[in-house]
Design a protein around this motif. Structure first.
Motif, mmCIF file in Angstrom:
data_model
loop_
_atom_site.group_PDB
_atom_site.id
_atom_site.type_symbol
_atom_site.label_atom_id
_atom_site.label_comp_id
_atom_site.label_asym_id
_atom_site.label_seq_id
_atom_site.Cartn_x
_atom_site.Cartn_y
_atom_site.Cartn_z
ATOM 1 N N ALA A 180 0.862 -1.183 0.000
ATOM 2 C CA ALA A 180 0.000 0.000 0.000
ATOM 3 C C ALA A 180 0.896 1.230 0.000
ATOM 4 N N THR A 181 0.367 2.342 -0.453
ATOM 5 C CA THR A 181 1.122 3.592 -0.446
ATOM 6 C C THR A 181 0.357 4.667 0.313
ATOM 7 N N ALA A 182 1.119 5.584 0.889
ATOM 8 C CA ALA A 182 0.570 6.793 1.515
ATOM 9 C C ALA A 182 1.406 7.938 0.957
ATOM 10 N N GLU A 183 0.810 8.754 0.100
ATOM 11 C CA GLU A 183 1.562 9.787 -0.599
ATOM 12 C C GLU A 183 1.044 11.174 -0.267
ATOM 13 N N SER A 184 1.977 12.065 -0.048
ATOM 14 C CA SER A 184 1.644 13.470 0.102
ATOM 15 C C SER A 184 2.251 14.237 -1.069
ATOM 16 N N CYS A 185 3.528 14.546 -1.021
ATOM 17 C CA CYS A 185 4.148 15.419 -2.024
ATOM 18 C C CYS A 185 4.157 14.838 -3.431
ATOM 19 N N THR A 186 4.031 13.522 -3.579
ATOM 20 C CA THR A 186 4.032 12.916 -4.906
ATOM 21 C C THR A 186 2.635 12.825 -5.512
ATOM 22 N N GLY A 187 1.618 13.060 -4.730
ATOM 23 C CA GLY A 187 0.261 13.150 -5.247
ATOM 24 C C GLY A 187 -0.243 11.951 -6.023
ATOM 25 N N GLY A 188 0.228 10.759 -5.715
ATOM 26 C CA GLY A 188 -0.228 9.559 -6.394
ATOM 27 C C GLY A 188 0.736 9.043 -7.455
ATOM 28 N N LEU A 189 1.863 9.698 -7.624
ATOM 29 C CA LEU A 189 2.830 9.307 -8.647
ATOM 30 C C LEU A 189 3.386 7.903 -8.403
ATOM 31 N N ILE A 190 3.626 7.554 -7.162
ATOM 32 C CA ILE A 190 4.144 6.213 -6.856
ATOM 33 C C ILE A 190 3.111 5.163 -7.249
ATOM 34 N N GLY A 191 1.869 5.391 -6.869
ATOM 35 C CA GLY A 191 0.793 4.475 -7.257
ATOM 36 C C GLY A 191 0.665 4.366 -8.765
ATOM 37 N N HIS A 192 0.826 5.478 -9.455
ATOM 38 C CA HIS A 192 0.779 5.473 -10.917
ATOM 39 C C HIS A 192 1.868 4.569 -11.488
ATOM 40 N N LEU A 193 3.090 4.712 -10.991
ATOM 41 C CA LEU A 193 4.191 3.881 -11.475
ATOM 42 C C LEU A 193 3.939 2.403 -11.185
ATOM 43 N N LEU A 194 3.417 2.113 -10.016
ATOM 44 C CA LEU A 194 3.134 0.726 -9.652
ATOM 45 C C LEU A 194 2.060 0.110 -10.540
ATOM 46 N N THR A 195 1.007 0.862 -10.824
ATOM 47 C CA THR A 195 -0.094 0.311 -11.604
ATOM 48 C C THR A 195 0.195 0.292 -13.101
ATOM 49 N N ASN A 196 1.307 0.852 -13.537
ATOM 50 C CA ASN A 196 1.740 0.689 -14.929
ATOM 51 C C ASN A 196 2.261 -0.730 -15.169
ATOM 52 N N GLN A 197 2.558 -1.445 -14.103
ATOM 53 C CA GLN A 197 3.070 -2.810 -14.190
ATOM 54 C C GLN A 197 1.909 -3.784 -14.395
ATOM 55 N N PRO A 198 1.903 -4.519 -15.506
ATOM 56 C CA PRO A 198 0.847 -5.527 -15.687
ATOM 57 C C PRO A 198 0.837 -6.510 -14.524
ATOM 58 N N GLY A 199 -0.339 -6.847 -14.059
ATOM 59 C CA GLY A 199 -0.481 -7.788 -12.953
ATOM 60 C C GLY A 199 -0.323 -7.171 -11.579
ATOM 61 N N SER A 200 -0.209 -5.847 -11.522
ATOM 62 C CA SER A 200 0.007 -5.188 -10.227
ATOM 63 C C SER A 200 -1.144 -5.425 -9.244
ATOM 64 N N SER A 201 -2.315 -5.763 -9.740
ATOM 65 C CA SER A 201 -3.438 -6.007 -8.825
ATOM 66 C C SER A 201 -3.214 -7.224 -7.939
ATOM 67 N N ARG A 202 -2.238 -8.053 -8.292
ATOM 68 C CA ARG A 202 -1.940 -9.218 -7.451
ATOM 69 C C ARG A 202 -1.210 -8.837 -6.171
ATOM 70 N N TRP A 203 -0.522 -7.688 -6.148
ATOM 71 C CA TRP A 203 0.271 -7.315 -4.973
ATOM 72 C C TRP A 203 0.077 -5.873 -4.523
ATOM 73 N N PHE A 204 -0.455 -5.005 -5.365
ATOM 74 C CA PHE A 204 -0.689 -3.609 -4.967
ATOM 75 C C PHE A 204 -2.152 -3.442 -4.597
#
Length: 170
Positions: free
Chosen positions: A30-54
């Motif tokens: 899981a992520t908790a983002e302030s200054c990145t505004g969701g950028l980390i989550g965006h990078l993670l969900t660009n990975q196919p199959g990320s729903s298995r672990w994110f």
């Protein structure tokens, strides 16, 4: 390619290795983002199959969101500030608890161009990394324009989480 785009491209290259490290250990993130505004989550969900672990993320930009959504104690925010070790540790644990994840990464910082102080200049970022073994925090001081600082923060968060998971496997 501009500097921020190059940094994000390099950060994206870390995600498959992070995905493998999480999957090999059957861990969720899981992520908790302030200054990145969701950028980390965006990078993670660009990975196919990320729903298995994110599992998801919380973008908690305002102090009220940090307190209300992630359980950061208001006393911590008033005494130490949003950009502090204590705050990101609470954010990471709050993300784990809220989303039911084994691991979490949390970031809070000053991306600029305003908001810096002599004690916490623009580019100051605190990150916390929660794994099943421990929750730790680290501070960084990044340079550049706002977009670059956000990209550097996301890249550092992903790289450092991967390194911590690798250390735990040793």
């Amino acid at each position: 390619m501009n500097t921020a785009a190059a940094i994000l491209s390099a950060a994206q290259a870390v995600v498959p290795r992070l995905a493998k490290a999480l999957s090999d250990r059957n861990l969720s993130l899981a992520t908790a983002e302030s200054c990145t505004g969701g950028l980390i989550g965006h990078l993670l969900t660009n990975q196919p199959g990320s729903s298995r672990w994110f599992l998801g993320g919380v973008v908690a930009y305002a102090d009220s969101a940090k307190a209300g959504l992630l359980g950061v104690p208001p006393k911590t925010l008033s005494a130490r500030g949003a950009v502090s070790e204590e705050t990101v540790l609470a954010m990471a644990e709050g993300a784990r608890r809220t989303l039911g994840a084994a691991c979490a990464v949390a970031v809070s910082g000053i991306a600029g161009p305003d908001g810096g102080t002599p004690e916490k200049p623009v580019g100051t970022v605190w990150m916390a990394f929660a794994t099943p073994e421990e929750t730790t925090a680290q501070s960084f001081l990044f340079t550049g324009e706002r977009e670059e600082i956000k990209a550097k923060t996301a890249a550092a968060a992903l790289g450092n989480l991967l390194a911590r998971l690798a250390e735990a496997d040793e």
